[in-house]
Design a protein around this motif. Structure first.
Motif, PDB file in Angstrom:
ATOM      1  N   LYS A  23       6.050  -4.327  -3.616  1.00 30.32           N
ATOM      2  CA  LYS A  23       5.380  -3.573  -2.553  1.00 30.32           C
ATOM      3  C   LYS A  23       6.384  -2.957  -1.574  1.00 30.32           C
ATOM      4  O   LYS A  23       6.306  -3.111  -0.362  1.00 30.32           O
ATOM      5  CB  LYS A  23       4.388  -4.472  -1.801  1.00 30.32           C
ATOM      6  N   THR A  35       7.627  -0.481   3.583  1.00 30.15           N
ATOM      7  CA  THR A  35       6.618  -1.412   3.086  1.00 30.15           C
ATOM      8  C   THR A  35       5.289  -0.982   3.697  1.00 30.15           C
ATOM      9  O   THR A  35       5.193   0.068   4.326  1.00 30.15           O
ATOM     10  CB  THR A  35       6.941  -2.864   3.486  1.00 30.15           C
ATOM     11  N   SER A  36       4.269  -1.793   3.548  1.00 30.85           N
ATOM     12  CA  SER A  36       2.961  -1.446   4.106  1.00 30.85           C
ATOM     13  C   SER A  36       2.929  -1.547   5.630  1.00 30.85           C
ATOM     14  O   SER A  36       1.987  -1.064   6.256  1.00 30.85           O
ATOM     15  CB  SER A  36       1.879  -2.369   3.517  1.00 30.85           C
ATOM     16  N   THR A  37       3.961  -2.132   6.227  1.00 33.45           N
ATOM     17  CA  THR A  37       3.961  -2.303   7.683  1.00 33.45           C
ATOM     18  C   THR A  37       5.189  -1.730   8.379  1.00 33.45           C
ATOM     19  O   THR A  37       5.161  -1.527   9.590  1.00 33.45           O
ATOM     20  CB  THR A  37       3.873  -3.796   8.048  1.00 33.45           C
ATOM     21  N   THR A  96      -0.386   4.110  11.298  1.00 33.52           N
ATOM     22  CA  THR A  96      -1.609   4.227  10.501  1.00 33.52           C
ATOM     23  C   THR A  96      -2.385   5.496  10.794  1.00 33.52           C
ATOM     24  O   THR A  96      -3.379   5.782  10.130  1.00 33.52           O
ATOM     25  CB  THR A  96      -2.517   3.013  10.747  1.00 33.52           C
ATOM     26  N   ALA A 112       2.088   5.395   2.874  1.00 32.95           N
ATOM     27  CA  ALA A 112       1.032   4.399   2.658  1.00 32.95           C
ATOM     28  C   ALA A 112       0.232   4.722   1.398  1.00 32.95           C
ATOM     29  O   ALA A 112      -0.109   3.831   0.610  1.00 32.95           O
ATOM     30  CB  ALA A 112       0.113   4.339   3.875  1.00 32.95           C
ATOM     31  N   LEU A 161       2.343   3.914  -1.721  1.00 34.49           N
ATOM     32  CA  LEU A 161       2.455   2.468  -1.919  1.00 34.49           C
ATOM     33  C   LEU A 161       1.149   1.879  -2.440  1.00 34.49           C
ATOM     34  O   LEU A 161       1.153   0.888  -3.169  1.00 34.49           O
ATOM     35  CB  LEU A 161       2.844   1.805  -0.597  1.00 34.49           C
ATOM     36  N   GLY A 162       0.029   2.496  -2.089  1.00 39.29           N
ATOM     37  CA  GLY A 162      -1.272   1.987  -2.512  1.00 39.29           C
ATOM     38  C   GLY A 162      -1.679   2.380  -3.918  1.00 39.29           C
ATOM     39  O   GLY A 162      -2.782   2.030  -4.361  1.00 39.29           O
TER      40      GLY A 162
END
Length: 226
Positions: A64, A86-88, A118, A128, A131-132
């Motif tokens: 991820k 990363t996601s964050t 976001t 994002a 990554l998804g």
């Protein structure tokens, strides 16, 4: 039977119809295929009023984490450099003379970190979304048509014939403001994704296998995501 059209411009617009069971199955497994592969090489084209940002790199769909080099197109070089996310979290390393490809091992210094936003950033929304595009399990093929997925045409992507399908309504997913379109091969392989983002009128385009995949390594001093 609906007509099958291969468009010269490759955008896959041929009309809209319901998915066949086979198409629904392929759409359901396409993100799982990325996870099975471990990682994919990709080029992400991010629209912007100042010009396009092009990220060439790789995403580790099991770890991820994404990593690559950023170049501006039709804009100055102020945003050029390396990027890992990363996601964050987003890490950037400015480089006025950024290389054509990211070094296999990220440099040990010169990085600046910040939270991944976001909303309000086409770059972060694009990161994002990319990554998804991997999942550790297939989606539910029976629910996809009920949630708005459809077939819209056929097109060729770098020598691969692909069906173009819209995914379920994506307005609830991070960064997206409408449906996402997938270019999917006969075995469920994802070759291209196009998604609209709330902050830009032009879509984000993500092309896979544009170069050789290089395993993603965390920036020194950061913790791998598992």
């Amino acid at each position: 039977m609906a007509a099958v059209v291969i468009l010269g411009n490759g955008d896959g617009h041929a009309g809209r119809r319901a998915l066949t069971p086979d198409e629904a199955d392929r759409l359901a497994i396409t993100r799982f295929r990325n996870y099975q592969a471990g990682g994919r090489a990709m080029t992400i084209s991010v629209p912007g009023t100042a010009g396009t940002l092009v990220i060439s790199g790789s995403i580790d769909y099991r770890g991820k984490r994404g990593y690559g080099v950023v170049h501006g197109t039709g804009r100055d070089t102020s945003s050029d450099g390396l990027i890992e996310w990363t996601s964050t979290t987003v890490l950037v390393r400015p480089m006025p003379d950024a290389p054509a490809t990211a070094p296999a091992a990220p440099p040990a210094s010169g990085w600046y970190g910040r939270p991944l936003r976001t909303a309000g950033s086409s770059l972060d929304s694009s990161l994002a979304i990319a990554l998804g595009l991997g999942s550790d399990r297939p989606d539910n093929a029976e629910l996809l048509p009920q949630n708005g997925a459809a077939w819209t045409g056929r097109a060729e992507v770098r020598g691969h014939q692909a069906d173009v399908m819209t995914g379920p309504d994506a307005r609830t997913k991070a960064g997206t403001s409408g449906t996402v379109r997938y270019w999917i091969g006969a075995d469920g392989t994802m070759y291209r994704v196009q998604a609209t983002v709330a902050s830009e009128p032009q879509p984000v385009v993500i092309d896979f296998d544009t170069h050789r995949y290089v395993p993603v390594r965390p920036v020194p001093g950061t913790t791998p995501t598992r």
